[in-house]
Design a protein around this motif. Structure first.
Motif, mmCIF file in Angstrom:
data_model
loop_
_atom_site.group_PDB
_atom_site.id
_atom_site.type_symbol
_atom_site.label_atom_id
_atom_site.label_comp_id
_atom_site.label_asym_id
_atom_site.label_seq_id
_atom_site.Cartn_x
_atom_site.Cartn_y
_atom_site.Cartn_z
ATOM 1 N N UNK A 10 0.837 -1.209 0.000
ATOM 2 C CA UNK A 10 0.000 0.000 0.000
ATOM 3 C C UNK A 10 0.869 1.255 0.000
ATOM 4 N N UNK A 11 2.025 1.202 0.665
ATOM 5 C CA UNK A 11 2.937 2.360 0.600
ATOM 6 C C UNK A 11 3.456 2.535 -0.825
ATOM 7 N N UNK A 12 3.697 1.411 -1.524
ATOM 8 C CA UNK A 12 4.121 1.484 -2.923
ATOM 9 C C UNK A 12 3.028 2.140 -3.767
ATOM 10 N N UNK A 13 1.781 1.753 -3.555
ATOM 11 C CA UNK A 13 0.663 2.347 -4.298
ATOM 12 C C UNK A 13 0.661 3.867 -4.103
ATOM 13 N N UNK A 14 0.749 4.300 -2.860
ATOM 14 C CA UNK A 14 0.724 5.743 -2.583
ATOM 15 C C UNK A 14 1.918 6.452 -3.198
ATOM 16 N N UNK A 15 3.098 5.828 -3.134
ATOM 17 C CA UNK A 15 4.301 6.443 -3.709
ATOM 18 C C UNK A 15 4.186 6.540 -5.231
ATOM 19 N N UNK A 16 3.687 5.499 -5.864
ATOM 20 C CA UNK A 16 3.512 5.528 -7.317
ATOM 21 C C UNK A 16 2.562 6.650 -7.730
ATOM 22 N N UNK A 26 -6.345 11.501 -4.737
ATOM 23 C CA UNK A 26 -6.454 10.692 -3.528
ATOM 24 C C UNK A 26 -7.002 9.311 -3.791
ATOM 25 N N UNK A 27 -6.530 8.372 -3.012
ATOM 26 C CA UNK A 27 -7.036 7.008 -3.063
ATOM 27 C C UNK A 27 -7.687 6.766 -1.709
ATOM 28 N N UNK A 28 -8.957 6.450 -1.695
ATOM 29 C CA UNK A 28 -9.656 6.276 -0.414
ATOM 30 C C UNK A 28 -8.988 5.230 0.481
ATOM 31 N N UNK A 29 -8.897 5.545 1.768
ATOM 32 C CA UNK A 29 -8.304 4.637 2.753
ATOM 33 C C UNK A 29 -8.964 3.260 2.705
ATOM 34 N N UNK A 30 -10.280 3.237 2.584
ATOM 35 C CA UNK A 30 -10.998 1.962 2.578
ATOM 36 C C UNK A 30 -10.569 1.103 1.390
ATOM 37 N N UNK A 31 -10.315 1.727 0.257
ATOM 38 C CA UNK A 31 -9.884 0.992 -0.926
ATOM 39 C C UNK A 31 -8.475 0.443 -0.724
ATOM 40 N N UNK A 32 -7.589 1.259 -0.152
ATOM 41 C CA UNK A 32 -6.237 0.783 0.149
ATOM 42 C C UNK A 32 -6.291 -0.402 1.108
ATOM 43 N N UNK A 33 -7.151 -0.305 2.117
ATOM 44 C CA UNK A 33 -7.280 -1.379 3.091
ATOM 45 C C UNK A 33 -7.771 -2.661 2.404
ATOM 46 N N UNK A 52 -5.650 -0.496 -9.716
ATOM 47 C CA UNK A 52 -4.442 0.043 -9.080
ATOM 48 C C UNK A 52 -3.535 0.665 -10.134
ATOM 49 N N UNK A 53 -3.372 -0.011 -11.258
ATOM 50 C CA UNK A 53 -2.533 0.532 -12.339
ATOM 51 C C UNK A 53 -3.087 1.866 -12.826
ATOM 52 N N UNK A 54 -4.389 1.932 -13.007
ATOM 53 C CA UNK A 54 -5.013 3.173 -13.486
ATOM 54 C C UNK A 54 -4.836 4.309 -12.477
ATOM 55 N N UNK A 55 -5.014 3.998 -11.191
ATOM 56 C CA UNK A 55 -4.954 5.043 -10.167
ATOM 57 C C UNK A 55 -3.532 5.467 -9.821
ATOM 58 N N UNK A 56 -2.556 4.644 -10.172
ATOM 59 C CA UNK A 56 -1.173 4.988 -9.834
ATOM 60 C C UNK A 56 -0.341 5.400 -11.039
ATOM 61 N N UNK A 61 1.888 -5.009 -14.847
ATOM 62 C CA UNK A 61 3.019 -5.868 -14.470
ATOM 63 C C UNK A 61 3.741 -5.313 -13.247
ATOM 64 N N UNK A 62 3.896 -3.979 -13.187
ATOM 65 C CA UNK A 62 4.542 -3.363 -12.030
ATOM 66 C C UNK A 62 3.710 -3.548 -10.766
ATOM 67 N N UNK A 63 2.388 -3.479 -10.896
ATOM 68 C CA UNK A 63 1.499 -3.692 -9.742
ATOM 69 C C UNK A 63 1.675 -5.113 -9.214
ATOM 70 N N UNK A 64 1.635 -6.088 -10.096
ATOM 71 C CA UNK A 64 1.781 -7.486 -9.688
ATOM 72 C C UNK A 64 3.153 -7.713 -9.052
ATOM 73 N N UNK A 65 4.194 -7.158 -9.659
ATOM 74 C CA UNK A 65 5.551 -7.325 -9.122
ATOM 75 C C UNK A 65 5.677 -6.705 -7.732
#
Length: 104
Positions: A10-16, A26-33, A52-56, A61-65
């Protein structure tokens, strides 16, 4: 919502999202959870990966990795914590705390 549930994933998602200039929306906390929980339990479904790919701004492939890296690191940590010496130490420390809390 408490932030102690955040994982490396989830930290990777936010950083991306920040790195790609998409954090303002913003990405809603509930969605990250939800993604964090799914990543560690049942795995992300293709729709999650796509979202996740669209929002980041990352590739699917990067999301899966990123998810696989985080899960591998987490599994390694869990194995380390389950070592017999650490389990014995944990039980001993728990007993000390119980004794301390029950003392007048």
């Amino acid at each position: 919502m408490c932030s102690n549930w955040r994982t490396g994933f989830t930290r990777w998602i936010e950083q991306q999202a920040r790195d790609n200039g998409l954090f303002e929306q913003g990405i809603p906390e509930a969605l990250l959870w939800c993604w964090s929980t799914a990543a560690r339990s049942t795995g992300l479904d293709p729709e999650d990966v796509s979202d996740i790919a669209r929002l980041t701004g990352a590739s699917e492939n990067d999301v899966v990795a990123a998810c696989e890296r985080d899960n591998a690191q987490w599994a390694e940590e869990q194995t380390r914590f389950e070592q017999p010496d650490l389990a014995e130490l944990d039980a001993h420390l728990d007993a000390l705390v119980r004794d301390h809390l029950s003392s007048p």
